[in-house]
Design a protein around this motif. Structure first.
Motif, mmCIF file in Angstrom:
data_model
loop_
_atom_site.group_PDB
_atom_site.id
_atom_site.type_symbol
_atom_site.label_atom_id
_atom_site.label_comp_id
_atom_site.label_asym_id
_atom_site.label_seq_id
_atom_site.Cartn_x
_atom_site.Cartn_y
_atom_site.Cartn_z
ATOM 1 N N PHE A 236 30.547 85.974 68.598
ATOM 2 C CA PHE A 236 30.208 87.315 68.127
ATOM 3 C C PHE A 236 30.493 87.430 66.637
ATOM 4 O O PHE A 236 31.541 87.007 66.163
ATOM 5 C CB PHE A 236 31.029 88.383 68.873
ATOM 6 N N HIS A 237 29.544 88.009 65.908
ATOM 7 C CA HIS A 237 29.711 88.267 64.481
ATOM 8 C C HIS A 237 29.236 89.688 64.204
ATOM 9 O O HIS A 237 28.209 90.120 64.735
ATOM 10 C CB HIS A 237 28.923 87.264 63.641
ATOM 11 N N THR A 238 29.960 90.393 63.373
ATOM 12 C CA THR A 238 29.613 91.775 63.062
ATOM 13 C C THR A 238 28.453 91.838 62.073
ATOM 14 O O THR A 238 28.207 90.890 61.316
ATOM 15 C CB THR A 238 30.814 92.519 62.453
ATOM 16 N N HIS B 90 21.977 84.715 70.682
ATOM 17 C CA HIS B 90 22.581 83.380 70.754
ATOM 18 C C HIS B 90 24.108 83.472 70.780
ATOM 19 O O HIS B 90 24.806 82.565 70.336
ATOM 20 C CB HIS B 90 22.139 82.533 69.557
ATOM 21 N N ARG B 91 24.620 84.573 71.304
ATOM 22 C CA ARG B 91 26.066 84.812 71.288
ATOM 23 C C ARG B 91 26.849 83.722 72.020
ATOM 24 O O ARG B 91 27.942 83.366 71.606
ATOM 25 C CB ARG B 91 26.385 86.184 71.879
ATOM 26 N N ASP B 92 26.292 83.175 73.092
ATOM 27 C CA ASP B 92 26.994 82.108 73.824
ATOM 28 C C ASP B 92 27.250 80.901 72.930
ATOM 29 O O ASP B 92 28.295 80.260 73.015
ATOM 30 C CB ASP B 92 26.200 81.661 75.057
ATOM 31 N N GLU B 93 26.292 80.576 72.063
ATOM 32 C CA GLU B 93 26.431 79.424 71.178
ATOM 33 C C GLU B 93 27.172 79.764 69.883
ATOM 34 O O GLU B 93 27.943 78.941 69.376
ATOM 35 C CB GLU B 93 25.046 78.861 70.795
ATOM 36 N N ILE C 178 23.508 78.808 62.402
ATOM 37 C CA ILE C 178 22.077 78.560 62.228
ATOM 38 C C ILE C 178 21.434 78.785 63.589
ATOM 39 O O ILE C 178 21.974 78.358 64.605
ATOM 40 C CB ILE C 178 21.802 77.145 61.669
ATOM 41 N N ALA C 179 20.318 79.497 63.591
ATOM 42 C CA ALA C 179 19.639 79.783 64.858
ATOM 43 C C ALA C 179 18.142 79.922 64.617
ATOM 44 O O ALA C 179 17.714 80.357 63.542
ATOM 45 C CB ALA C 179 20.183 81.066 65.483
ATOM 46 N N LYS D 31 20.861 89.976 62.905
ATOM 47 C CA LYS D 31 21.882 90.387 63.871
ATOM 48 C C LYS D 31 21.338 90.302 65.301
ATOM 49 O O LYS D 31 22.018 89.815 66.206
ATOM 50 C CB LYS D 31 22.365 91.804 63.535
ATOM 51 N N ARG D 32 20.097 90.745 65.506
ATOM 52 C CA ARG D 32 19.480 90.659 66.839
ATOM 53 C C ARG D 32 19.358 89.207 67.282
ATOM 54 O O ARG D 32 19.680 88.870 68.427
ATOM 55 C CB ARG D 32 18.111 91.334 66.852
ATOM 56 N N LEU D 33 18.906 88.341 66.380
ATOM 57 C CA LEU D 33 18.754 86.930 66.720
ATOM 58 C C LEU D 33 20.113 86.297 66.999
ATOM 59 O O LEU D 33 20.276 85.547 67.956
ATOM 60 C CB LEU D 33 18.026 86.196 65.590
ATOM 61 N N ALA D 34 21.108 86.618 66.179
ATOM 62 C CA ALA D 34 22.460 86.088 66.394
ATOM 63 C C ALA D 34 23.016 86.569 67.725
ATOM 64 O O ALA D 34 23.611 85.786 68.483
ATOM 65 C CB ALA D 34 23.381 86.497 65.248
ATOM 66 N N ASP D 35 22.817 87.847 68.039
ATOM 67 C CA ASP D 35 23.323 88.379 69.304
ATOM 68 C C ASP D 35 22.653 87.715 70.504
ATOM 69 O O ASP D 35 23.278 87.531 71.543
ATOM 70 C CB ASP D 35 23.131 89.898 69.367
#
Length: 89
Positions: A32-34, A26-29, A75-76, A20-24
């Protein structure tokens, strides 16, 4: 680095928190995901993390259909581990 890279199922709350931290970050790319969406993917076996030791350096969330085709949702890779094959693994 790559010799210590492990791809594992995201099977713990601490791994979900790291995803979740890594996804957040990269929020611009990615948009937003819960946290719940990552928990649901974990429960379906559709969330993998790339780890070096205890550190999560990447993840992929996907869906595998009955006909075995897969769709990647996100994917990030951690910016400090890019261009090293993490995403390809």
């Amino acid at each position: 680095y790559m010799s210590t890279l492990k791809i594992v199922a995201a099977n713990s709350d601490s791994l979900i928190d790291s995803v979740k931290r890594l996804a957040d970050s990269h929020r611009d790319e990615l948009g937003f995901h819960t946290r719940q969406s990552y928990l649901e993917s974990r429960d379906r076996g559709e969330l993998l993390v790339a780890r070096i030791g205890a550190r999560v350096v990447g993840f992929v969330r996907f869906h595998k259909r009955r006909d075995r085709a897969a769709t990647i949702y996100e994917i990030a890779t951690d910016p400090s581990f890019r261009r090293r094959g993490v995403g390809a693994r």
